[in-house]
Design a protein around this motif. Sequence first.
Motif, PDB file in Angstrom:
ATOM      1  N   THR A   1      10.782  -4.892   5.977  1.00 49.49           N
ATOM      2  CA  THR A   1       9.578  -5.699   6.139  1.00 49.49           C
ATOM      3  C   THR A   1       8.480  -5.052   5.309  1.00 49.49           C
ATOM      4  N   ALA A   2       7.758  -5.872   4.567  1.00 48.47           N
ATOM      5  CA  ALA A   2       6.633  -5.391   3.762  1.00 48.47           C
ATOM      6  C   ALA A   2       5.376  -6.139   4.193  1.00 48.47           C
ATOM      7  N   ALA A   3       4.241  -5.473   4.039  1.00 51.72           N
ATOM      8  CA  ALA A   3       2.960  -6.081   4.399  1.00 51.72           C
ATOM      9  C   ALA A   3       1.941  -5.796   3.312  1.00 51.72           C
TER      10      ALA A   3
ATOM     11  N   LEU B   1      -0.193  -3.226  -1.216  1.00 50.05           N
ATOM     12  CA  LEU B   1       0.871  -2.997  -0.248  1.00 50.05           C
ATOM     13  C   LEU B   1       0.377  -1.998   0.799  1.00 50.05           C
ATOM     14  N   VAL B   2       0.438  -2.387   2.059  1.00 52.49           N
ATOM     15  CA  VAL B   2       0.006  -1.507   3.145  1.00 52.49           C
ATOM     16  C   VAL B   2       1.170  -1.081   4.024  1.00 52.49           C
ATOM     17  N   GLY B   3       2.336  -1.659   3.832  1.00 50.81           N
ATOM     18  CA  GLY B   3       3.473  -1.275   4.646  1.00 50.81           C
ATOM     19  C   GLY B   3       4.802  -1.672   4.042  1.00 50.81           C
ATOM     20  N   LEU B   4       5.801  -0.823   4.265  1.00 49.22           N
ATOM     21  CA  LEU B   4       7.187  -1.109   3.914  1.00 49.22           C
ATOM     22  C   LEU B   4       8.045  -0.328   4.897  1.00 49.22           C
ATOM     23  N   TRP B   5       8.717  -1.060   5.782  1.00 49.06           N
ATOM     24  CA  TRP B   5       9.471  -0.437   6.861  1.00 49.06           C
ATOM     25  C   TRP B   5      10.887  -0.991   6.905  1.00 49.06           C
ATOM     26  N   PHE B   6      11.824  -0.145   7.348  1.00 47.87           N
ATOM     27  CA  PHE B   6      13.149  -0.628   7.711  1.00 47.87           C
ATOM     28  C   PHE B   6      12.979  -1.368   9.040  1.00 47.87           C
TER      29      PHE B   6
ATOM     30  N   ILE C   1       4.518   3.342   4.258  1.00 48.30           N
ATOM     31  CA  ILE C   1       5.095   2.721   3.058  1.00 48.30           C
ATOM     32  C   ILE C   1       6.314   3.531   2.632  1.00 48.30           C
ATOM     33  N   GLY C   2       7.415   3.288   3.342  1.00 48.39           N
ATOM     34  CA  GLY C   2       8.652   4.001   3.052  1.00 48.39           C
ATOM     35  C   GLY C   2       9.117   3.783   1.620  1.00 48.39           C
ATOM     36  N   ILE C   3       9.918   4.679   1.149  1.00 49.02           N
ATOM     37  CA  ILE C   3      10.516   4.712  -0.183  1.00 49.02           C
ATOM     38  C   ILE C   3       9.457   4.921  -1.256  1.00 49.02           C
ATOM     39  N   LEU C   4       8.440   4.060  -1.333  1.00 45.07           N
ATOM     40  CA  LEU C   4       7.424   4.191  -2.378  1.00 45.07           C
ATOM     41  C   LEU C   4       6.571   5.436  -2.188  1.00 45.07           C
ATOM     42  N   ILE C   5       6.228   5.749  -0.955  1.00 50.63           N
ATOM     43  CA  ILE C   5       5.629   7.044  -0.623  1.00 50.63           C
ATOM     44  C   ILE C   5       6.800   7.828  -0.046  1.00 50.63           C
ATOM     45  N   PRO C   6       7.383   8.703  -0.848  1.00 52.74           N
ATOM     46  CA  PRO C   6       8.726   9.231  -0.564  1.00 52.74           C
ATOM     47  C   PRO C   6       8.825  10.290   0.531  1.00 52.74           C
ATOM     48  N   CYS C   7       8.596   9.870   1.761  1.00 54.14           N
ATOM     49  CA  CYS C   7       8.722  10.793   2.894  1.00 54.14           C
ATOM     50  C   CYS C   7      10.174  11.229   3.093  1.00 54.14           C
ATOM     51  N   HIS C   8      11.121  10.470   2.547  1.00 53.86           N
ATOM     52  CA  HIS C   8      12.529  10.848   2.664  1.00 53.86           C
ATOM     53  C   HIS C   8      12.844  12.108   1.845  1.00 53.86           C
ATOM     54  N   ARG C   9      11.945  12.520   0.968  1.00 57.15           N
ATOM     55  CA  ARG C   9      12.155  13.714   0.150  1.00 57.15           C
ATOM     56  C   ARG C   9      11.674  14.992   0.834  1.00 57.15           C
ATOM     57  N   VAL C  10      11.283  14.892   2.098  1.00 62.18           N
ATOM     58  CA  VAL C  10      10.803  16.058   2.830  1.00 62.18           C
ATOM     59  C   VAL C  10      11.918  16.544   3.758  1.00 62.18           C
TER      60      VAL C  10
END
Length: 163
Positions: free
Chosen positions: A2-4, A10-15, A115-124
């Motif tokens: 879901t994106a917002a 863009l203010v949001g991108l979530w699974f 904002i998942g993926i684009l702000i790469p929190c998965h890289r932490v």
Amino acid sequence: MTAALKDEALVGLWFIGQKYYPRQCNEWTYEPDQPIFKALRNYLADYFAGKSRTFDGRLNPQGSPFQKMVWNILLTIPLGQVATYGQIAKSVALKRGLTTMSAQAVGGAVGHNPIGILIPCHRVIGFDGNLTGYAGGLDKKKALLQIEKVNLANLNRRTQIEI
């Protein structure tokens, strides 16, 4: 996913269903033809195909000044590399003129990244190289790092990056 958007940013991108998934999204208007959503679909298609490129849309995550500082640091972690919560905490401390900063506080901000993926929190990752915490689920974090060709077997022997 879901994106917002708000005000053409863009203010949001979530699974869907992830931790911290927005509650109010039932009230949102469905407008998939917005230019930023078209750009996002193109970016994500390339990303999931393993093609590196930049997102050509504006990001405007909503959060506290501390969260925004952490999210801006996340944006400096290069594709295919990782950083630890401790490294980010040191960077925050430097930016705020402090001697130390809690890695747990940083973890809270990382976990609430809207904002998942684009702000790469998965890289932490954890200080010991473990894949710790990800609002979308550790299975997705692992998959995203594999797409970015991060050698998961060598995370605990990774080279530290400057952030």
